[in-house]
Design a protein around this motif. Structure first.
Motif, PDB file in Angstrom:
ATOM      1  N   ARG B  15      65.253  27.360  58.427  1.00  0.00           N
ATOM      2  CA  ARG B  15      66.084  28.552  58.592  1.00  0.00           C
ATOM      3  C   ARG B  15      67.504  28.274  58.134  1.00  0.00           C
ATOM      4  O   ARG B  15      68.137  29.116  57.510  1.00  0.00           O
ATOM      5  CB  ARG B  15      66.087  28.993  60.051  1.00  0.00           C
ATOM      6  CG  ARG B  15      64.866  29.805  60.400  1.00  0.00           C
ATOM      7  CD  ARG B  15      64.892  30.223  61.845  1.00  0.00           C
ATOM      8  NE  ARG B  15      66.125  30.907  62.185  1.00  0.00           N
ATOM      9  CZ  ARG B  15      66.518  31.118  63.443  1.00  0.00           C
ATOM     10  NH1 ARG B  15      65.796  30.671  64.437  1.00  0.00           N
ATOM     11  NH2 ARG B  15      67.630  31.757  63.685  1.00  0.00           N
ATOM     12  N   MET B  29      64.159  37.225  57.691  1.00  0.00           N
ATOM     13  CA  MET B  29      64.262  38.093  58.864  1.00  0.00           C
ATOM     14  C   MET B  29      63.317  39.293  58.765  1.00  0.00           C
ATOM     15  O   MET B  29      62.880  39.833  59.765  1.00  0.00           O
ATOM     16  CB  MET B  29      65.714  38.573  59.063  1.00  0.00           C
ATOM     17  CG  MET B  29      66.707  37.476  59.429  1.00  0.00           C
ATOM     18  SD  MET B  29      66.058  36.220  60.560  1.00  0.00           S
ATOM     19  CE  MET B  29      66.174  37.063  62.143  1.00  0.00           C
ATOM     20  N   GLU B  30      63.017  39.672  57.544  1.00  0.00           N
ATOM     21  CA  GLU B  30      62.080  40.781  57.334  1.00  0.00           C
ATOM     22  C   GLU B  30      60.685  40.412  57.873  1.00  0.00           C
ATOM     23  O   GLU B  30      59.960  41.263  58.388  1.00  0.00           O
ATOM     24  CB  GLU B  30      62.031  41.114  55.832  1.00  0.00           C
ATOM     25  CG  GLU B  30      61.312  42.400  55.456  1.00  0.00           C
ATOM     26  CD  GLU B  30      61.775  43.618  56.246  1.00  0.00           C
ATOM     27  OE1 GLU B  30      60.898  44.364  56.717  1.00  0.00           O
ATOM     28  OE2 GLU B  30      63.006  43.823  56.412  1.00  0.00           O
ATOM     29  N   TRP B  32      60.138  38.523  60.508  1.00  0.00           N
ATOM     30  CA  TRP B  32      60.219  38.753  61.955  1.00  0.00           C
ATOM     31  C   TRP B  32      60.053  40.230  62.255  1.00  0.00           C
ATOM     32  O   TRP B  32      59.361  40.626  63.190  1.00  0.00           O
ATOM     33  CB  TRP B  32      61.568  38.270  62.511  1.00  0.00           C
ATOM     34  CG  TRP B  32      61.667  36.778  62.628  1.00  0.00           C
ATOM     35  CD1 TRP B  32      62.204  35.932  61.720  1.00  0.00           C
ATOM     36  CD2 TRP B  32      61.207  35.964  63.720  1.00  0.00           C
ATOM     37  NE1 TRP B  32      62.115  34.635  62.160  1.00  0.00           N
ATOM     38  CE2 TRP B  32      61.507  34.629  63.397  1.00  0.00           C
ATOM     39  CE3 TRP B  32      60.565  36.241  64.925  1.00  0.00           C
ATOM     40  CZ2 TRP B  32      61.196  33.557  64.239  1.00  0.00           C
ATOM     41  CZ3 TRP B  32      60.253  35.177  65.766  1.00  0.00           C
ATOM     42  CH2 TRP B  32      60.564  33.849  65.426  1.00  0.00           C
ATOM     43  N   MET B  33      60.721  41.037  61.447  1.00  0.00           N
ATOM     44  CA  MET B  33      60.685  42.491  61.631  1.00  0.00           C
ATOM     45  C   MET B  33      59.243  42.992  61.523  1.00  0.00           C
ATOM     46  O   MET B  33      58.807  43.806  62.333  1.00  0.00           O
ATOM     47  CB  MET B  33      61.570  43.129  60.549  1.00  0.00           C
ATOM     48  CG  MET B  33      61.710  44.617  60.646  1.00  0.00           C
ATOM     49  SD  MET B  33      62.723  45.123  62.048  1.00  0.00           S
ATOM     50  CE  MET B  33      62.332  46.864  62.079  1.00  0.00           C
TER      51      MET B  33
END
Lengths: 425, 117
Positions: B15, B29-30, B32-33
């Motif tokens: 990360r 992060m997408e 995770w989304m």
């Protein structure tokens, strides 16, 4: 003109045009129950702009800058309120705003600027919820979606700032309790909702057209914004109704005459003296096009009739050629559809044109609206006109009352002139 | 339906590398989304937060506070997620979508115990 003056003018303008859209977007994040949070974010963003722009220069895309800063501020607010009950994270659309893993991406997902016009309209309908009193609906639309200040609304409504604040407070309380979701109304509800929305739009328009504000004569931005909102309705598949097109036509006809209505000194020029070559032919044509679109269905709204009246003025090549008989017939229709003091008063000015003083005074005596008229400077201005030739002293007194009642300096100038001439139209 | 705690260990090194580039960070992060978004749509998501690297350890009746011992990298708890599932097996299936696994991370799946007698 110095830089900070230019920037404050620019931010004023941007506030009018962008604040409503920003609130509509932010409401997707915070909900209508937290309108104050959304408004605070917008307010903060503009304060930020006024601090940063004079130092670093105005960005190439000021609106884009404002939306970006507002988005980041919204993320900060969410972070601070992660565990507060004020924001309803149980709503599936907001759940992921609570986790740092997804906060930014979830905000991005809600922050779709290609849907902004729909969001704005959905917000308009939320403001026009049937359980909210009409004057409260209109107040909230002006404040939250049109970037009006409390004092501007107070002037537009001829009421006090205190009253306006109370109305806003009450409506926001209603939103807090009911958590109204901004959405397009169901088809059965559409007609009712559209009526309130159009009324608000027309009020903004009138505010710009009649300019009750001293020394700020034609508030073109108000006209533009009213027409912008109405155009949104006219272009949206959910809301393109005949009365929307009629209201659009009406505003086109009225605004086509703006350039002839005020002279270089900022004085009002009466219809009879206006240079009709200054009227905007393109707007008249646009108005015609909207009028044609308004002609389907079986609804004749007051906008249809008012547009027809405005059209009669637009097509008369000279003041003398105005077809007052037609106009009076339209006024009679208007009175039948929508009887009220203001319409009746305007109708009287036409009666005066067509039939003269005696008939006008006769109708005045027979009317039930005297109490309402006495609050309107136009009533005294008309009385001034009526007596101008027959009783100059009396006429002057009426003009003086009208002069004291209006807040518009242009109207004051006009009345002063009439008093000096001791003559009316 | 029981609640499960998913404990994420490691995966942080990757990360950090991704934080160097905004595009890669956004893409990360997408993920995770998408994972958490799907859980939310199924009504199974309860909560989740990442943790900072720094912290304190409090030990024993003496309540001794130390900066550690924190194990390095791989075994360090980097975040958690609480979800609902019908069984441990389903919770394990859910955990397989966790983005830390793509960066050598570990997900520990534990059912939240009810202490009722």
């Amino acid at each position: 003109m110095n830089a900070s003056f230019t920037i404050s003018k620019l931010t004023d303008q941007l506030f009018r045009h962008e604040a409503g859209k920003m609130v509509a977007l932010l409401t997707k994040i915070f909900g209508t129950e937290n309108l104050d949070i959304s408004e605070d974010v917008v307010q903060d963003t503009f304060i930020n702009a006024m601090q940063v722009w004079p130092l670093k220069g105005v960005p190439d895309n000021p609106s884009g800058w404002l939306f970006r800063v507002a988005k980041n501020k919204a993320i900060d607010v969410l972070r601070r309120n992660k565990f507060s009950r004020q924001i309803d994270f149980n709503d599936p659309e907001r759940t992921l705003l609570q986790s740092e893993y997804t906060l930014t991406a979830a905000v991005e997902k809600l922050w779709r600027d290609d849907e902004i016009q729909d969001d704005l309209l959905r917000m308009m309908f939320a403001c026009c919820h049937p359980d909210i009193a009409e004057e409260n609906q209109i107040t909230l639309i002006l404040k939250t979606l049109c970037g009006f200040s409390t004092s501007e609304i107070a002037k537009a409504f001829l009421t006090s700032e205190d009253t306006v604040s109370k109305r806003l407070y009450r409506t926001k309380n209603f939103f807090r309790e009911k958590k109204i979701k901004p959405e397009f109304p169901a088809p059965a509800q559409l007609k009712y909702s559209i009526e309130a929305v159009l009324k608000a739009i027309y009020l903004i328009f009138n505010e710009g057209y009649n300019a009750t504000h001293a020394n700020d004569l034609i508030r073109k931005d108000l006209l533009d914004q009213a027409m912008y909102l109405c155009k949104l309705l006219a272009e949206n598949a959910n809301t393109r109704l005949p009365e929307v097109f009629a209201a659009m036509a009406l505003m086109c006809f009225h605004s086509s005459r703006i350039n002839g209505r005020i002279n270089e000194q900022g004085e009002i020029v009466l219809l009879a003296q206006q240079d009709r070559s200054k009227w905007n032919r393109q707007l008249i044509e646009e108005g015609n096009a909207f009028m044609n679109k308004a002609a389907y269905g079986d609804v004749i709204s007051s906008y249809h009739i008012e547009a027809a009246i405005a059209y009669e003025h637009c097509i008369a090549e000279t003041f003398e050629q105005t077809n007052w008989q037609n106009i009076l017939a339209y006024y009679d229709m208007l009175v039948a559809v929508h009887p009220n003091a203001v319409v009746m008063l305007h109708r009287l000015t036409v009666i005066y044109k067509v039939f003269g003083a005696a008939k006008t005074l006769e109708e005045m005596d027979a009317a039930v609206y005297k109490k309402d008229w006495e609050k309107n400077y136009l009533y005294y201005a008309l009385l001034g006109d009526i007596y101008a030739k027959t009783a100059p002293e009396r006429s002057k007194e009426y003009y003086q009352i009208a002069f004291n009642m209006t807040q518009s300096s242009a109207e004051k100038n006009l009345l002063q002139k009439k008093m000096n001439d001791r003559g009316g139209i | 339906m029981a609640e499960y705690l998913l404990i994420f260990r490691g995966g942080d090194a990757a990360r950090e590398e991704e934080q160097q580039s905004p595009e890669r960070w956004q893409a990360h992060m997408e993920k995770w989304m998408q994972w958490m978004g799907a859980l939310t749509e199924q009504g199974k998501f309860v909560g989740a937060q990442p943790l900072k690297v720094a912290g304190r350890v409090v030990t024993g009746t003496g309540k001794v506070v130390t900066d550690g011992p924190f194990v390095e990298g791989k075994e360090m708890v980097g975040g958690y997620l609480i979800c609902k599932a019908e069984s441990l097996e389903e919770a394990v299936e859910i955990s397989k979508g966790c983005p830390v696994l793509e960066h050598d991370g570990i997900v520990e799946v534990r059912e939240i115990n009810s202490l009722a007698h």
